[in-house]
Design an enzyme around this catalytic site. Structure first.
Site, PDB file in Angstrom:
ATOM      1  N   LYS A   1       0.819  -1.218   0.000  1.00 55.86           N
ATOM      2  CA  LYS A   1       0.000   0.000   0.000  1.00 55.86           C
ATOM      3  C   LYS A   1       0.849   1.264   0.000  1.00 55.86           C
ATOM      4  CE  LYS A   1      -4.353  -1.191   2.158  1.00 55.86           C
ATOM      5  NZ  LYS A   1      -5.110  -1.017   3.419  1.00 55.86           N
ATOM      6  N   GLU A   2       2.078   1.120   0.499  1.00 56.52           N
ATOM      7  CA  GLU A   2       2.968   2.264   0.554  1.00 56.52           C
ATOM      8  C   GLU A   2       4.177   1.929  -0.309  1.00 56.52           C
ATOM      9  OE1 GLU A   2       1.868   3.811   4.975  1.00 56.52           O
ATOM     10  OE2 GLU A   2       3.489   2.354   4.910  1.00 56.52           O
TER      11      GLU A   2
ATOM     12  N   ASP B   1       7.357  -1.447   9.971  1.00 54.88           N
ATOM     13  CA  ASP B   1       6.462  -2.228  10.819  1.00 54.88           C
ATOM     14  C   ASP B   1       5.983  -3.493  10.130  1.00 54.88           C
ATOM     15  OD1 ASP B   1       6.185  -1.429  13.376  1.00 54.88           O
ATOM     16  OD2 ASP B   1       4.359  -0.258  13.099  1.00 54.88           O
TER      17      ASP B   1
ATOM     18  N   LYS C   1       0.554  -0.045  17.047  1.00 49.01           N
ATOM     19  CA  LYS C   1       0.557   0.601  15.726  1.00 49.01           C
ATOM     20  C   LYS C   1       1.643   1.657  15.545  1.00 49.01           C
ATOM     21  CE  LYS C   1      -4.093  -0.476  16.514  1.00 49.01           C
ATOM     22  NZ  LYS C   1      -5.047  -0.072  17.519  1.00 49.01           N
ATOM     23  N   LYS C   2       1.248   2.750  14.937  1.00 46.94           N
ATOM     24  CA  LYS C   2       2.253   3.758  14.625  1.00 46.94           C
ATOM     25  C   LYS C   2       2.897   4.331  15.882  1.00 46.94           C
ATOM     26  CE  LYS C   2       2.975   8.217  12.535  1.00 46.94           C
ATOM     27  NZ  LYS C   2       2.349   9.430  12.006  1.00 46.94           N
TER      28      LYS C   2
ATOM     29  N   ASP D   1       5.545  10.737   7.724  1.00 50.87           N
ATOM     30  CA  ASP D   1       4.952   9.524   7.160  1.00 50.87           C
ATOM     31  C   ASP D   1       5.779   9.161   5.935  1.00 50.87           C
ATOM     32  OD1 ASP D   1       2.998   9.770   9.022  1.00 50.87           O
ATOM     33  OD2 ASP D   1       1.417  10.352   7.625  1.00 50.87           O
TER      34      ASP D   1
ATOM     35  N   ASP E   1      -1.537  11.072  17.239  1.00 50.50           N
ATOM     36  CA  ASP E   1      -0.959  12.413  17.147  1.00 50.50           C
ATOM     37  C   ASP E   1      -1.672  13.421  18.045  1.00 50.50           C
ATOM     38  OD1 ASP E   1      -3.151  11.990  15.611  1.00 50.50           O
ATOM     39  OD2 ASP E   1      -2.342  12.825  13.773  1.00 50.50           O
TER      40      ASP E   1
HETATM   41  O1  LIG Z   1       0.945  -0.029  12.403  1.00 49.14           O
HETATM   42  C1  LIG Z   1       1.242   0.990  11.781  1.00 49.14           C
HETATM   43  C2  LIG Z   1       0.280   1.747  11.064  1.00 49.14           C
HETATM   44  C3  LIG Z   1       0.692   2.880  10.369  1.00 49.14           C
HETATM   45  N1  LIG Z   1       1.997   3.265  10.372  1.00 49.14           N
HETATM   46  C4  LIG Z   1       2.404   4.489   9.624  1.00 49.14           C
HETATM   47  O2  LIG Z   1       1.571   5.580   9.918  1.00 49.14           O
HETATM   48  C5  LIG Z   1       1.636   6.534   8.870  1.00 49.14           C
HETATM   49  C6  LIG Z   1       0.292   7.180   8.577  1.00 49.14           C
HETATM   50  O3  LIG Z   1      -0.575   6.308   7.913  1.00 49.14           O
HETATM   51  P1  LIG Z   1      -1.568   6.736   6.727  1.00 49.14           P
HETATM   52  O4  LIG Z   1      -2.341   5.530   6.370  1.00 49.14           O
HETATM   53  O5  LIG Z   1      -0.851   7.456   5.664  1.00 49.14           O
HETATM   54  O6  LIG Z   1      -2.561   7.698   7.465  1.00 49.14           O
HETATM   55  P2  LIG Z   1      -3.088   9.155   7.102  1.00 49.14           P
HETATM   56  O7  LIG Z   1      -4.535   9.228   7.438  1.00 49.14           O
HETATM   57  O8  LIG Z   1      -2.715   9.614   5.775  1.00 49.14           O
HETATM   58  O9  LIG Z   1      -2.246   9.913   8.216  1.00 49.14           O
HETATM   59  C7  LIG Z   1      -2.616  10.931   9.063  1.00 49.14           C
HETATM   60  O10 LIG Z   1      -3.303  10.466  10.211  1.00 49.14           O
HETATM   61  C8  LIG Z   1      -2.593   9.536  11.048  1.00 49.14           C
HETATM   62  C9  LIG Z   1      -3.427   9.263  12.270  1.00 49.14           C
HETATM   63  O11 LIG Z   1      -4.580   8.570  11.955  1.00 49.14           O
HETATM   64  C10 LIG Z   1      -1.251  10.082  11.460  1.00 49.14           C
HETATM   65  O12 LIG Z   1      -0.542   9.091  12.141  1.00 49.14           O
HETATM   66  C11 LIG Z   1      -0.490  10.503  10.239  1.00 49.14           C
HETATM   67  O13 LIG Z   1       0.757  11.023  10.586  1.00 49.14           O
HETATM   68  C12 LIG Z   1      -1.284  11.534   9.466  1.00 49.14           C
HETATM   69  O14 LIG Z   1      -0.588  11.942   8.315  1.00 49.14           O
HETATM   70  C13 LIG Z   1       2.252   5.806   7.675  1.00 49.14           C
HETATM   71  O15 LIG Z   1       3.552   6.304   7.466  1.00 49.14           O
HETATM   72  C14 LIG Z   1       2.286   4.365   8.138  1.00 49.14           C
HETATM   73  O16 LIG Z   1       3.370   3.688   7.604  1.00 49.14           O
HETATM   74  C15 LIG Z   1       2.943   2.528  11.081  1.00 49.14           C
HETATM   75  O17 LIG Z   1       4.113   2.859  11.100  1.00 49.14           O
HETATM   76  N2  LIG Z   1       2.538   1.408  11.763  1.00 49.14           N
HETATM   77 MN   LIG Z   2      -0.992   9.522   4.683  1.00 51.18          MN
END
Ligand SMILES: O=c1ccn([C@@H]2O[C@H](COP(=O)(O)OP(=O)(O)O[C@H]3O[C@H](CO)[C@@H](O)[C@H](O)[C@H]3O)[C@@H](O)[C@H]2O)c(=O)[nH]1
Ligand SMILES: [Mn+2]
EC number: 2.4.1.12
Length: 856
Positions: free
Chosen positions: A159-160, A189, A330-331, A355, A554
């Site tokens: 996905k990324e 991760d 998670k993140k 991200d 966040d």
């Molecule tokens: O188990 C996990 C899940 C996600 N991620 C990372 O989290 C980031 C954000 O994920 P994304 O799916 O792009 O979410 P967005 O909705 O686009 O992100 C926004 O919203 C998130 C909260 O829901 C924040 O963490 C992000 O920084 C913010 O940009 C990515 O780099 C992922 O790789 C991890 O490292 N581990």
């Molecule tokens: Mn994003």
């Protein structure tokens, strides 16, 4: 609310800052009110406030992101109407409808207040990068800029796409900052060998890419975006070799892409025996849920030089240990693992997190943040500097309000005037000490030592240049009395976990690692701190680092810091500091908004609920608390919104009406209300620079998201609280950016249950309109008057849902004919039937204009 404390609380210290001048060294930053009129910010008279309404909000909405997005014009109008309607005599028949609408309106009024108040004091900031250099990069001396650790998070290479992450990493390695002060940590991760191998390729490619960027000062320094920019790159470029070198570099990049794509296609099918690394050993992460921690250091001072013979920043691959039975959070969990690894290996006093799809678009971004963080005046109390999220690849009309400018250009600037913007998950530079759960230093803002111009002004009393320019030893760094006390009292291992090396590193306010430690010993310790049991019975995620308990980690993380009394800063350089990608597909977007809203609901029901948490220290400013309440409570607005979008259809179909006939006085009241709403809206758009179209999109998406994603978020959130059903983080898919049809994604249709409520609302309102009109046609011309009011509300719903309708129809030049034919057909059949059957109007009763509003 204490009015005195309100606008000044945020502003006064910043103003003072302006006045500070070190002899010979002007300040690094300046605060000014929008539009350059310091006295003009649209601070409204609280008495008038209920009349104005902000153009929507919405986080991240993340802004929209999350965030508090509120406010629909209708709601504004209704909110105001709520004040007088209860006094009016409702139509007896319509009492349930009338009650519903009153309840909704009261809620709208409350949420409007929550959204409006925190916008009263917006500020704009300026940075002076030349002064930063003047102060910290003196000629003939080693640079005194603070080191920074950069964190990139990835989880799923499918996905990324690895190419996206590679571009982010390349933009970091090429950033305009002293190389020995930059370290990049990539958290994987997904424990994927694909991510690992592509990072290794990226490190190799960086040896050519970085010197090229620096030689010609190109922007942005992410190759994909640099090469796809449609500008005349010959302009202003004086070096004769530029054209030639650019062409060569472009070829190199194409080859790099081929290599990455080859890795990706090889990774599509997992071999039976699992992945085997180049050296013949099996990949330790073959089981992604059960694998040891992995760390690999690329580049850096022992990693070879670039093609011009210069050192490159360190690049570290980190995949934390995962074992069944351990929560990984998670993140937030990934970021906390990175905090510890980086503390052990480099321990920079500041860290920037991105991200995987957010690359550095302005190579001076880190310097921008240092203007605040290293400022001798405000710096010490600043926990983080947040940059707005900006995006590439969004459709021209930004159908689903992905840009979220209302949030990023209005709400966030407003917060900056109170206690600082919320943290939005990416593009944020943190002070390490703030993430360690400490309170901000107490005492005067102006440190006593700021007296002479030879002094670098930022607690570097004990700084001795270490081998790589990092300070060594434990810095005394002006540790405060209360902190020292805390240190002696607290059991650090209990707080920070069982790593002596890590605990020692937390004492070094100015960063750096003990010079005596061997790289091997450091790596061993680094593996230790990413083991899955490391956080057991510690404060990680509770009081330290990124906070657990919500998928919008966040908001929670920033909230904790603000509660401790820290201040954050919003920094918006002219050239966007970072850029990311956003889901332009309807379903993906709704799912993203669902995740944000769900995260907010989780926080709302947690012990960290901004309604109840953090009163003890009294460090969270009132309006900042308002903003956080707004950020966590907004999903609940979906309930009244849903009711409100159903009402017009119900009125049209049943012939009942909730609005009493309006007297002249009331219409005057309405008109003046409209005018003031309009005026405040215009003012807001003027100072923020947000366009009417962006504002309107935001309004529309507030309704679309409100009746779908937010609604589901409330339900899932309640399920979690009541039944303990856990929430999962569905990562948003990122486009590679090199597809043939740039917007194919926009039109792709993916089914999700989130689509059901808005579709239903659309259908019933359209039916209502058709029914209403045919009914009026049937009943002759005197019935048009009352009908008009109802139609207005139904249209209000339909125009707000219009982008959603477009999303349902798919690509415009393909589906619509058939869709239009069908809807016209259905509508005419329906209205004909309606005219014939007419189930709602009770004709036998005879005309009773007063009761149902329609002359029947
Ligand atoms: O188990 C996990 C899940 C996600 N991620 C990372 O989290 C980031 C954000 O994920 P994304 O799916 O792009 O979410 P967005 O909705 O686009 O992100 C926004 O919203 C998130 C909260 O829901 C924040 O963490 C992000 O920084 C913010 O940009 C990515 O780099 C992922 O790789 C991890 O490292 N581990
Ligand atoms: Mn994003």
């Amino acid at each position: 609310m204490r009015r005195r404390g309100r606008p000044h609380g945020g502003r006064r210290p910043l103003r003072r800052l302006q006045r500070v001048r070190l002899p010979g060294v002007p300040p690094l930053l300046r605060v000014r009110a929008p539009g350059g009129h310091p006295e003009l910010p649209p601070v409204q008279d609280p008495l008038q406030a209920p009349q104005g309404e902000p153009p929507g909000g919405g986080r991240r909405g993340r802004g929209g992101h999350r965030r508090p997005r509120a406010r629909v014009q209708h709601r504004r109008r209704q909110a105001a109407a709520a004040a007088w309607r209860p006094a009016e005599q409702p139509h007896h028949e319509a009492i349930p409808l009338w009650l519903t609408s009153i309840v909704c309106e009261i809620w709208f009024a409350v949420s409007w207040i929550l959204d409006q108040f925190p916008k009263w004091y917006p500020i704009d900031r300026e940075t002076y990068l030349d002064r930063l250099s003047l102060r910290y990069e003196r000629e003939g001396e080693p640079s005194m800029l603070s080191p920074v650790d950069l964190f990139v998070s990835t989880v799923d290479p499918l996905k990324e796409p690895p190419l996206v992450t590679a571009n982010t990493v390349l933009s970091i390695l090429a950033v305009d900052y002293p190389v020995d002060k930059v370290s990049c940590y990539v958290s994987d991760d997904g424990a994927s060998m694909l991510s690992f191998e592509s990072l290794s390729e990226t490190a190799e490619f960086a040896r050519k890419w970085v010197p090229f960027c620096k030689k010609f000062s190109i922007e942005p320094r992410a190759p994909e975006f640099y090469f796809s920019r449609k500008v005349d790159y010959l302009k202003d470029k004086v070096q004769p070799t530029f054209v030639q070198e650019r062409r060569a570099m472009k070829r190199e990049y194409e080859e790099f892409k081929v290599r990455i794509n080859a890795l990706v296609s090889k990774a599509q099918k997992v071999p039976d025996e699992g992945w085997i690394m180049k050296d013949g050993t099996p990949w330790p992460g073959n089981n992604t849920r059960d694998h040891p921690g992995m760390i690999q250091v690329f580049l850096g001072h022992s990693g070879g030089l670039d093609t011009e013979g210069n050192e490159l920043p360190r690049l570290v691959y980190v995949s934390r240990e995962k074992r069944p039975g351990f929560q990984h959070h998670k993140k937030a969990g990934a970021m906390n693992a990175l905090i510890r690894v980086s503390a052990v290996l480099t321990n920079a006093p500041f860290m920037l997190n991105l991200d995987c799809d957010h690359y550095i678009n302005n190579s001076k971004a880190i310097r921008e943040s240092m203007c605040f963080l290293m400022d001798p005046q405000v710096g010490r109390k600043v926990c983080y500097v947040q940059f707005p999220q900006r995006f590439d690849g969004i459709d021209a009309h930004d159908r689903y309000a992905n840009r979220n400018t209302v949030f990023f250009d209005i709400n966030m600037k407003g917060l900056d005037g109170i206690q600082g913007p919320v943290y939005v998950g990416t593009g944020c530079v943190f002070r390490r000490q703030a993430l360690y759960g400490y309170n901000p230093p107490s005492g005067p803002k102006r440190p006593k030592m700021v007296t002479c111009d030879c002094c670098p002004c930022f607690g570097r009393k004990k700084r001795k240049g270490g081998k790589d320019g990092l300070p060594e030893g434990v810095a005394d760094g002006g540790m405060d009395g209360d902190k020292e006390q805390m240190m002696s009292q607290m059991n650090f291992e209990k707080r920070f976990g069982q790593s002596a090396a890590f605990v020692t590193s937390t004492f070094m306010e100015e960063g750096g690692v003990p010079p005596s430690s061997s790289p091997a010993a450091l790596l061993k310790e680094a593996i230790h701190v990413i083991s899955c049991g490391y956080e057991d019975k510690t404060d990680w995620g509770l009081e330290l680092g990124w906070i657990y308990g919500s998928i919008t980690e966040d908001i929670l993380t920033g909230f904790k810091m603000h509660c401790r009394g820290w201040r954050s800063i919003y920094c918006m350089p002219k050239l966007a500091a970072f850029k990311g990608s956003a889901p332009i597909n309807l379903s993906d977007r709704l799912n993203q908004v669902l995740r944000w809203a769900l995260g907010s609901v989780e926080i709302f029901f947690s012990r960290h609920s901004p309604l109840l948490y953090g009163y003890k220290g009294g460090n969270l400013k009132w309006l900042e608390r308002f903003a956080y309440i707004n950020t966590t409570i907004y999903p609940f607005t979906s309930l009244p919104l849903l009711a409100y979008c159903t009402l017009p259809a119900v009125c049209l179909l049943t012939g009942k009406f909730i609005m009493p006939p309006i007297s002249t006085f009331a219409s005057l009241f309405f008109i003046s209300l409209f005018i003031s709403i309009f005026a405040t809206g215009i003012l807001e758009l003027r100072w923020s620079g947000v366009s009417i179209e962006e504002w309107w999109r935001n309004e529309q998406f507030w309704v679309i998201g409100g009746v779908s994603a937010h609604l589901f978020a409330v339900i899932q959130g309640l399920l979690k609280v009541l039944a303990g059903i856990d929430t999962n983080f569905t990562v948003t898919s990122k486009a590679t950016g090199d597809e043939d049809d740039e917007f194919a994604e926009l039109y792709a249709f993916k089914w999700t249950t989130l689509l059901i409520p808005p579709t239903t609302l659309l259908v019933i309102n359209i039916i209502g309109v058709v029914a209403g009109i045919s009914d009026a046609i049937n009943n002759g011309y005197q019935s048009w008057g009352p009908l008009f009011g109802k139609l207005f509300f139904a249209f209000w719903v339909i125009v707000h849902l219009y982008p959603f309708l477009k999303g349902l129809m798919g690509r415009q030049n393909r589906t619509p004919t058939i869709v239009i034919i069908w809807s016209v057909l259905l509508a005419s059949i329906f209205s004909l039937l309606w005219v014939r059957i007419d189930p709602f109007t009770v004709k036998a009763k005879g005309p009773d204009v007063k009761q149902c509003g329609i002359n029947c």
